[in-house]
Design a protein around this motif. Sequence first.
Motif, PDB file in Angstrom:
ATOM      1  N   LEU A   1       0.911  -0.916  -0.117  1.00 23.77           N
ATOM      2  CA  LEU A   1       0.261  -0.155   0.039  1.00 23.77           C
ATOM      3  C   LEU A   1       0.493   1.170   0.092  1.00 23.77           C
ATOM      4  CD1 LEU A   1      -2.661   2.010   0.097  1.00 23.77           C
ATOM      5  CD2 LEU A   1      -2.324   1.381   2.644  1.00 23.77           C
ATOM      6  N   LEU A   2       0.692   1.957  -0.964  1.00 23.97           N
ATOM      7  CA  LEU A   2       0.954   3.940  -0.994  1.00 23.97           C
ATOM      8  C   LEU A   2       0.168   4.456  -0.667  1.00 23.97           C
ATOM      9  CD1 LEU A   2       4.155   5.147  -2.373  1.00 23.97           C
ATOM     10  CD2 LEU A   2       3.673   4.680  -4.184  1.00 23.97           C
ATOM     11  N   LEU A   3       0.847   5.781   0.333  1.00 26.89           N
ATOM     12  CA  LEU A   3      -0.566   6.682   0.149  1.00 26.89           C
ATOM     13  C   LEU A   3       0.935   7.846  -0.142  1.00 26.89           C
ATOM     14  CD1 LEU A   3      -1.213   5.689   3.968  1.00 26.89           C
ATOM     15  CD2 LEU A   3      -2.252   5.130   2.364  1.00 26.89           C
ATOM     16  N   LEU A   4       0.477   8.686  -1.024  1.00 23.47           N
ATOM     17  CA  LEU A   4       1.008  10.097  -1.359  1.00 23.47           C
ATOM     18  C   LEU A   4      -0.223  10.992  -0.412  1.00 23.47           C
ATOM     19  CD1 LEU A   4       1.163   8.645  -4.930  1.00 23.47           C
ATOM     20  CD2 LEU A   4       2.891   8.801  -2.908  1.00 23.47           C
ATOM     21  N   ASP A   5       0.805  12.115   0.115  1.00 23.49           N
ATOM     22  CA  ASP A   5       0.153  13.259   0.320  1.00 23.49           C
ATOM     23  C   ASP A   5       0.470  14.622  -0.472  1.00 23.49           C
ATOM     24  OD1 ASP A   5      -1.752  15.071   1.668  1.00 23.49           O
ATOM     25  OD2 ASP A   5      -0.909  14.510   3.736  1.00 23.49           O
ATOM     26  N   GLU A   6      -0.498  14.966  -1.303  1.00 30.83           N
ATOM     27  CA  GLU A   6       0.169  15.938  -2.373  1.00 30.83           C
ATOM     28  C   GLU A   6       1.385  15.733  -3.246  1.00 30.83           C
ATOM     29  OE1 GLU A   6      -1.834  18.245  -3.371  1.00 30.83           O
ATOM     30  OE2 GLU A   6      -3.637  18.390  -1.905  1.00 30.83           O
ATOM     31  N   PRO A   7       0.931  14.374  -3.786  1.00 30.55           N
ATOM     32  CA  PRO A   7       2.107  14.094  -4.620  1.00 30.55           C
ATOM     33  C   PRO A   7       2.548  15.015  -5.823  1.00 30.55           C
ATOM     34  CG  PRO A   7       0.217  12.964  -5.460  1.00 30.55           C
ATOM     35  CD  PRO A   7       0.252  13.683  -3.981  1.00 30.55           C
TER      36      PRO A   7
END
Length: 588
Positions: free
Chosen positions: A439-445
């Motif tokens: 699982l990859l989480l990106l915050d404002e990538p």
Amino acid sequence: MIRFEQVEMVYPGAMAPALRGVDLELPEGELTLLVGPSGVGKSTLLGAVCGLVPHFTGGTLTGRVTVAGRDTRTHRPRELADVVGFVGQDPLAHFVTGTVEDELAYGMESLGVPPPTMRRRVEETLDLLGLAELRDRALGDLSGGQQQRVAIGSVLTTHPRVLVLDEPTSALDPPAAEEVLAVLQRLVHDLGTTVLLAEHRLERVVQYADRVLLLPGGGRAPVLGDPAAVLAGSPVRPPVVELGRLAGWSPLPLSVRDARRRAAGLRERLGEAPVPPARRTPDTSPVPAVSLRSVGVRRGRRPVLHEVELEVAAGEAVALMGRNGAGKSTLLRTLVGMHRATSGRVAVDGIDPARTAPRELLRHVGLVPQDPRDLLYAETVGGECEAADRDAGAAPGTCRALVDRLLPGIDGGTHPRDLSEGQRLVLALAVVLAAAPPLLLLDEPTRGLDYAAKARLVAVVRRLTGEGHAVVLATHDVELAAELADRVVVMAEGEVVADGPTGEVVTASPAFAPQVAKILAPAGWLTVPQVAHALAPEPRPGARPPAPGDEPGDEPGDGSGDGSGDGSGDGSGGAVDDAPGRGTGGAA
């Protein structure tokens, strides 16, 4: 108002100048949009206007920069503060007080503005930027977008003659970005303020620009001129310009309104061509990558998430959208155990992240936060990559190869704080991707990334989802959601208010619709590559229609710039306490 005379800037230890051959003049009372690939020196140019370059950053500046007749070589930033207001990419680096209202007043206090005037300006700015409800809130408790609005407001209250902004809308939701840009337009038109603004999300800003200043990189001279003319030959272009080039429109449109006026013929050419369906990757895993059941989260006494229900399958890309402060970042941090659910159940790859040790959690989930420095602690880019490979148990060179793929030209010996915001983001993303978590989480990538770098990011993420990894990204970038996401989940006040296929959700609201969807409505086209494929005379045998996440076949420029960092870091190392846990976004 702003004059550059044969300006060149070289940072200590740099192999090449960050700026070279800048010789131009920006007149009073105009909004100039500064564009160019990531890492070509945009932040350096902005810093030279307000005196931060070279007085704060160090290095050697040759030539001359004058603002309202003041030479920035002989006037330090504090001696330009009454003329120039500056807002950088990192709002936290600007804050000196504890609350919203105090921060808005601080600049005026420093300039000796009378208290009655200060009070009036604070109230005006709170209303202008939609901050009235946050006036007593601690700055550290705000979302990234709310902090950005406060940083902009703290400069507006001083009524500067020149306003310099580095990606002012990058962390703002679409409605908030429109409000900020409307305020800037009023300052230019009504008060004659000179605005110099750098932005990668050109689709938001270009229609407001009087001029565009292009830094093409590669040692080529800057180009200043009419927005349509400059963008026609620019390596970075918004979707509305790309669509205009595809359709053969001249002059090129800069706004959705202009494009819609010319789009009748394009709609006829598209005719009954079917819009490609949303891309779906079959789920081959019996365990969902994410499972949230009636999840609630509180921060202190304040509830942030309420009864959130969400499930994400392996191989699926989901975009979280919604206004600033809706709870998107809190949800991502909950998935890596940084916030503990006060109610409900959280499961990530079958485990409870809040009850899992960081080193073990790294094998299940990785978070790239809004501030990349939260993950970076080594002295060099090469050191970060080596540490990431060790922590992830990856083959040596894995992280470095990801950096080179996303944004070529970053020197391995450069300190992370000397990178531009976009380069730091790429490095942090590579650090997390080295572990290839399920699982990859990106915050404002896409903050700080140009269109070409964003296209490469889309290609990397698509490859991961094709291999069965799940991706959840919190973003205000509607164009990215249209290109990449299978589903869009809209949040408001900590609750999920919409969840469905990308095409259905983003076109249901003007705030979240990409430019192509607005121009060609009511048809369901979302991206320029979709339209290009439909107009192609003879598709390749066996070729499939591009899905919303598909990468353009012909990238607009290489986006690599000259590889030089902007050198505008704030001097902090951005260390974290628990190195083994850095791939999950840091310890709780």
